[in-house]
Design a protein around this motif. Structure first.
Motif, PDB file in Angstrom:
ATOM      1  N   ALA A  28      36.014  39.572  20.063  1.00  0.00           N
ATOM      2  CA  ALA A  28      36.615  39.529  21.402  1.00  0.00           C
ATOM      3  C   ALA A  28      35.703  40.138  22.475  1.00  0.00           C
ATOM      4  N   ASP A  29      34.904  41.133  22.083  1.00  0.00           N
ATOM      5  CA  ASP A  29      34.058  41.776  23.103  1.00  0.00           C
ATOM      6  C   ASP A  29      32.864  40.897  23.486  1.00  0.00           C
ATOM      7  N   LEU A  30      32.730  39.735  22.868  1.00  0.00           N
ATOM      8  CA  LEU A  30      31.666  38.813  23.269  1.00  0.00           C
ATOM      9  C   LEU A  30      32.169  37.773  24.266  1.00  0.00           C
ATOM     10  N   LEU A  31      33.436  37.887  24.631  1.00  0.00           N
ATOM     11  CA  LEU A  31      33.982  36.943  25.610  1.00  0.00           C
ATOM     12  C   LEU A  31      34.489  37.722  26.828  1.00  0.00           C
ATOM     13  N   GLU A  32      34.169  37.206  28.006  1.00  0.00           N
ATOM     14  CA  GLU A  32      34.659  37.808  29.253  1.00  0.00           C
ATOM     15  C   GLU A  32      35.353  36.717  30.056  1.00  0.00           C
ATOM     16  N   VAL A  33      36.392  37.117  30.777  1.00  0.00           N
ATOM     17  CA  VAL A  33      37.143  36.148  31.574  1.00  0.00           C
ATOM     18  C   VAL A  33      36.964  36.475  33.053  1.00  0.00           C
ATOM     19  N   GLU A  34      36.480  35.485  33.819  1.00  0.00           N
ATOM     20  CA  GLU A  34      36.302  35.669  35.268  1.00  0.00           C
ATOM     21  C   GLU A  34      37.506  35.090  35.985  1.00  0.00           C
ATOM     22  N   ILE A  35      38.122  35.903  36.829  1.00  0.00           N
ATOM     23  CA  ILE A  35      39.243  35.407  37.629  1.00  0.00           C
ATOM     24  C   ILE A  35      38.974  35.780  39.083  1.00  0.00           C
ATOM     25  N   THR A  36      39.121  34.832  39.976  1.00  0.00           N
ATOM     26  CA  THR A  36      38.756  35.120  41.359  1.00  0.00           C
ATOM     27  C   THR A  36      39.758  36.095  41.968  1.00  0.00           C
ATOM     28  N   LYS A  51      36.953  41.305  27.925  1.00  0.00           N
ATOM     29  CA  LYS A  51      36.754  41.995  29.202  1.00  0.00           C
ATOM     30  C   LYS A  51      37.190  41.123  30.365  1.00  0.00           C
ATOM     31  N   LEU A  52      37.710  41.771  31.398  1.00  0.00           N
ATOM     32  CA  LEU A  52      38.181  41.059  32.584  1.00  0.00           C
ATOM     33  C   LEU A  52      37.259  41.304  33.767  1.00  0.00           C
ATOM     34  N   LEU A  53      36.912  40.247  34.449  1.00  0.00           N
ATOM     35  CA  LEU A  53      35.984  40.321  35.578  1.00  0.00           C
ATOM     36  C   LEU A  53      36.638  39.761  36.854  1.00  0.00           C
ATOM     37  N   VAL A  54      36.538  40.531  37.929  1.00  0.00           N
ATOM     38  CA  VAL A  54      37.032  40.045  39.223  1.00  0.00           C
ATOM     39  C   VAL A  54      35.895  39.272  39.885  1.00  0.00           C
ATOM     40  N   ASP A  55      36.118  37.982  40.120  1.00  0.00           N
ATOM     41  CA  ASP A  55      35.069  37.118  40.682  1.00  0.00           C
ATOM     42  C   ASP A  55      35.226  37.012  42.202  1.00  0.00           C
ATOM     43  N   ASP A  56      34.130  36.732  42.886  1.00  0.00           N
ATOM     44  CA  ASP A  56      34.148  36.513  44.338  1.00  0.00           C
ATOM     45  C   ASP A  56      34.792  37.680  45.073  1.00  0.00           C
ATOM     46  N   PHE A  57      34.557  38.897  44.593  1.00  0.00           N
ATOM     47  CA  PHE A  57      35.191  40.052  45.224  1.00  0.00           C
ATOM     48  C   PHE A  57      34.726  40.207  46.680  1.00  0.00           C
ATOM     49  N   GLY A  58      35.670  40.540  47.542  1.00  0.00           N
ATOM     50  CA  GLY A  58      35.371  40.727  48.964  1.00  0.00           C
ATOM     51  C   GLY A  58      35.864  39.574  49.802  1.00  0.00           C
ATOM     52  N   THR A  59      36.200  38.461  49.141  1.00  0.00           N
ATOM     53  CA  THR A  59      36.668  37.295  49.897  1.00  0.00           C
ATOM     54  C   THR A  59      38.189  37.237  49.932  1.00  0.00           C
ATOM     55  N   GLY A  60      38.847  38.018  49.098  1.00  0.00           N
ATOM     56  CA  GLY A  60      40.314  38.066  49.099  1.00  0.00           C
ATOM     57  C   GLY A  60      40.757  39.394  49.688  1.00  0.00           C
ATOM     58  N   TYR A  61      41.976  39.771  49.415  1.00  0.00           N
ATOM     59  CA  TYR A  61      42.470  41.013  50.010  1.00  0.00           C
ATOM     60  C   TYR A  61      43.129  41.909  48.980  1.00  0.00           C
ATOM     61  N   GLU A  92      51.768  40.367  43.915  1.00  0.00           N
ATOM     62  CA  GLU A  92      52.292  41.098  42.765  1.00  0.00           C
ATOM     63  C   GLU A  92      52.907  40.103  41.802  1.00  0.00           C
ATOM     64  N   ASP A  93      52.084  39.171  41.370  1.00  0.00           N
ATOM     65  CA  ASP A  93      52.571  38.129  40.488  1.00  0.00           C
ATOM     66  C   ASP A  93      52.679  38.666  39.061  1.00  0.00           C
ATOM     67  N   ASN A  94      53.921  38.851  38.611  1.00  0.00           N
ATOM     68  CA  ASN A  94      54.124  39.445  37.293  1.00  0.00           C
ATOM     69  C   ASN A  94      53.563  38.620  36.154  1.00  0.00           C
ATOM     70  N   ALA A  95      53.699  37.300  36.270  1.00  0.00           N
ATOM     71  CA  ALA A  95      53.213  36.427  35.200  1.00  0.00           C
ATOM     72  C   ALA A  95      51.718  36.638  34.997  1.00  0.00           C
ATOM     73  N   ILE A  96      50.962  36.662  36.094  1.00  0.00           N
ATOM     74  CA  ILE A  96      49.518  36.852  35.990  1.00  0.00           C
ATOM     75  C   ILE A  96      49.178  38.247  35.475  1.00  0.00           C
ATOM     76  N   MET A  97      49.908  39.236  35.973  1.00  0.00           N
ATOM     77  CA  MET A  97      49.635  40.606  35.531  1.00  0.00           C
ATOM     78  C   MET A  97      49.871  40.781  34.034  1.00  0.00           C
ATOM     79  N   GLU A  98      50.936  40.179  33.538  1.00  0.00           N
ATOM     80  CA  GLU A  98      51.226  40.291  32.098  1.00  0.00           C
ATOM     81  C   GLU A  98      50.179  39.555  31.262  1.00  0.00           C
ATOM     82  N   GLU A  99      49.787  38.407  31.759  1.00  0.00           N
ATOM     83  CA  GLU A  99      48.778  37.617  31.054  1.00  0.00           C
ATOM     84  C   GLU A  99      47.452  38.389  30.996  1.00  0.00           C
ATOM     85  N   LEU A 100      47.066  38.987  32.133  1.00  0.00           N
ATOM     86  CA  LEU A 100      45.831  39.775  32.173  1.00  0.00           C
ATOM     87  C   LEU A 100      45.888  40.931  31.165  1.00  0.00           C
TER      88      LEU A 100
END
Ligand code: C2E
Ligand code: CA
Ligand code: CA
Ligand code: CA
Length: 279
Positions: free
Chosen positions: A143-151, A175-185, A158-166
């Motif tokens: 599992a540590d060889l896979l990373e997931v990028e989510i913008t 590992k979880l990666l925040v993509d395109d950081f700085g373009t959202g809020y 506060e989307d619970n479905a997404i938070m639970e999935e994450l």
């Protein structure tokens, strides 16, 4: 025919018709492409700013169109997202990435993580963690060889479905990666709650870095915030040595961009894994 202006609803404009038709055709072609397996993944290295070694790589999908050649994801991902095809495309990307990780391992190459881009639609469809876990098991990949990028923009609110999935994905050890950081809020507290591992700063900010004082200040603030939250910071879209020098000065952990390498076919990765990519 008079020119279309505000409040002028002329639905039968030929250009509109042509656009709808082109879109429909692309949609049909995309469906066929999935059946005929016309997609490949290219990989772009992410490099450790201090050691100069490859830290990870991002899988970026390419469509090998029988007539048009390589088609950019910027052209077909939005259509795939609007038609639901993104779910099948997303499964395929996951599958190809895991198969590739296993293939490199079988070649006795250094085991480096691969990140895949995941669309908000895939989170909303549910059971994403189950698919990821099945895929890892199928190819016998850690599992540590896979990373997931989510913008950043797709995890807003506060989307619970997404938070639970994450949380479920992270519980697998991916590992979880925040993509395109700085373009959202997204807020600081939100990122902390979501337990994101890696922050990838959008390339518009990398671009601004050596152009204005504000650009540098912004970057510096993000890096110290991310480090305080125990996140690794990646700058994307690094194209020059001047940008690299500033990023080193600002303690940015990793960089990705044409300055090091464009996304390349899998066959070119072993050579890149075995050499220093930065001096
Ligand atoms: P992204 O996730 O932000 O990926 C980075 C994009 O920036 C890639 O474009 C990459 O080739 C490009 N890039 C990398 N370094 C540089 C640089 O130094 N300068 C410049 N100007 N550009 C650079 P690409 O491969 O065309 O992908 C575009 C977007 O398509 C991606 O943006 C991502 O949002 C989407 N995408 C690609 N593959 C997938 C996938 O498998 N699934 C999903 N859902 N989306 C994908
Ligand atoms: Ca990405
Ligand atoms: Ca990005
Ligand atoms: Ca971007």
């Amino acid at each position: 025919v008079k020119a279309a202006g505000k409040g002028d609803y002329d639905f039968f404009r030929p250009e509109l018709y042509a656009r709808l038709r082109a879109r429909f055709e692309l949609e049909q072609a995309l469906m066929q492409a999935l059946e005929q397996n016309q997609f490949v993944l290219h990989y772009q290295p992410r490099v450790d700013t201090l050691s100069g070694e490859m830290a990870s790589m991002e899988a970026l999908v390419r469509w090998i169109h029988p007539e048009r050649g390589l088609v950019s994801p910027a052209e077909f991902i939005p259509i795939a997202e609007n038609t639901g095809l993104i779910l099948r495309l997303g499964d395929m990307v996951m599958e190809k990435a895991c198969a590739q990780i296993a293939a490199w391992k079988a070649m006795q190459l250094p085991e480096l993580p691969v990140s895949i881009n995941v669309s908000a639609k895939q989170f909303h469809a549910g059971k994403l963690h189950q698919k990821l876990s099945d895929c890892l098991r199928k190819y016998n990949v850690r599992a540590d060889l896979l990373e997931v990028e989510i913008t950043e923009s797709s995890m807003m609110g506060e989307d619970n479905a997404i938070m639970e999935e994450l949380a479920a994905i992270r519980a697998l050890g991916i590992k979880l990666l925040v993509d395109d950081f700085g373009t959202g809020y997204s807020s600081l507290s939100q990122l902390q709650r979501l337990d994101m591992d890696i922050l990838k700063i959008d390339r518009v900010f990398t671009n601004e870095l050596d152009k204005s004082a504000e650009g540098k200040i912004f970057f510096k603030a993000i890096v110290s915030m991310a480090h305080a939250l125990d996140m690794t910071v990646v700058a994307e879209g690094v194209e020059s040595n001047a940008q690299l020098a500033l990023l080193r000065e600002l303690n940015c952990d990793e960089i990705q961009g044409y300055f090091i390498s464009r996304p390349v076919p899998a066959e070119q990765i072993p050579a890149l894994m075995q050499k220093l990519l930065l001096l």
